[in-house]
Design a protein around this motif. Structure first.
Motif, short mmCIF file in Angstrom:
data_model
loop_
_atom_site.label_atom_id
_atom_site.label_comp_id
_atom_site.label_asym_id
_atom_site.label_seq_id
_atom_site.Cartn_x
_atom_site.Cartn_y
_atom_site.Cartn_z
N MET A 139 1.29 -7.90 -0.45
CA MET A 139 1.03 -6.89 0.58
C MET A 139 0.23 -7.56 1.71
SD MET A 139 -0.78 -3.14 0.23
CE MET A 139 -2.21 -3.64 -0.67
N ARG A 140 0.71 -7.39 2.93
CA ARG A 140 0.04 -7.92 4.11
C ARG A 140 -0.37 -6.74 4.98
NH1 ARG A 140 1.79 -9.30 9.20
NH2 ARG A 140 3.85 -8.61 8.62
N ILE A 141 -1.68 -6.55 5.14
CA ILE A 141 -2.21 -5.42 5.91
C ILE A 141 -2.53 -5.88 7.33
CG2 ILE A 141 -4.07 -3.70 6.07
CD1 ILE A 141 -2.21 -3.38 3.63
N ASN B 260 1.34 -1.69 6.37
CA ASN B 260 1.68 -2.54 5.23
C ASN B 260 2.91 -3.35 5.60
OD1 ASN B 260 2.01 -3.68 2.74
ND2 ASN B 260 2.81 -1.83 1.78
N ASN B 261 2.76 -4.65 5.61
CA ASN B 261 3.87 -5.55 5.93
C ASN B 261 4.50 -5.27 7.29
OD1 ASN B 261 3.59 -6.92 3.44
ND2 ASN B 261 4.72 -5.26 2.44
N TYR C 45 -2.50 3.58 -2.10
CA TYR C 45 -3.15 2.38 -1.58
C TYR C 45 -4.68 2.48 -1.61
CZ TYR C 45 1.47 1.08 0.09
OH TYR C 45 2.80 0.74 0.15
#
Length: 175
Positions: free
Chosen positions: A1-3, A57-58, A93
């Motif tokens: 996950m890339r925030i 998210n992403n 989340y």
């Protein structure tokens, strides 16, 4: 996950309000109208567009939101401050640090814009992590009944609440 944290865009409004509704759906202390508060604040003079931030998210799904809006402290001599409300993260989340990232980024951005303090009504255990202290320790009071430990203030810059005291005045959209 890339925030990724970024400023909320106009075309995000409906999705942001959905995130807020879902984030507070099972909360204990809520009137389930936080999304309506955000909609009202967006149309107010208290709104600072640069301080309405979303978490993606992403890069494709909005999963969180934070809002800081202008308030004043005091009666005669008024000092401008910011109110932190609400902070919203989708239930799936939550407890992954996304709220912390949103709050840290909002406070950092507020400082860059020249704001010097933030007021919050919330869980002391959570907000103490960010440096919030009981507002009464600065001689700052809420305009409504609130447990003293839950009404807190943060100096973005050390000493910025020195010689600031009085009652916080929220914009009418909060009421």
């Amino acid at each position: 996950m890339r925030i990724q944290i970024r400023r909320e865009r106009i075309n995000d409004c409906h999705q942001t309000e959905s995130v807020i509704k879902r984030a507070f759906a099972n909360a204990e202390m809520t009137d389930h109208k936080e999304h309506e508060l955000v909609a009202r604040l967006r149309c107010s003079e208290a709104f600072v567009p640069e301080l309405s931030l979303v978490a993606e998210n992403n890069g494709d799904e909005l999963i969180g939101h934070v809002l800081l809006t202008k308030v004043t402290i005091g009666i005669g001599h008024k000092t401008e401050s910011l109110a932190l409300a609400p902070v919203s993260v989708l239930p799936q989340y939550q407890k992954q640090g996304i709220g912390k990232i949103l709050i840290d980024k909002a406070i950092e951005k507020a400082g860059e814009l020249g704001y010097t303090s933030v007021i919050v009504l919330g869980h002391p255990e959570y907000y103490h992590k960010f440096g919030f202290k009981q507002a009464s320790s600065f001689e700052i009071q809420p305009p409504f009944e609130a447990p003293p430990e839950a009404f807190m203030a943060l100096e973005i810059y050390e000493g910025s609440l020195h010689n600031v005291s009085g009652i916080v005045k929220y914009p009418p959209e909060f009421m």
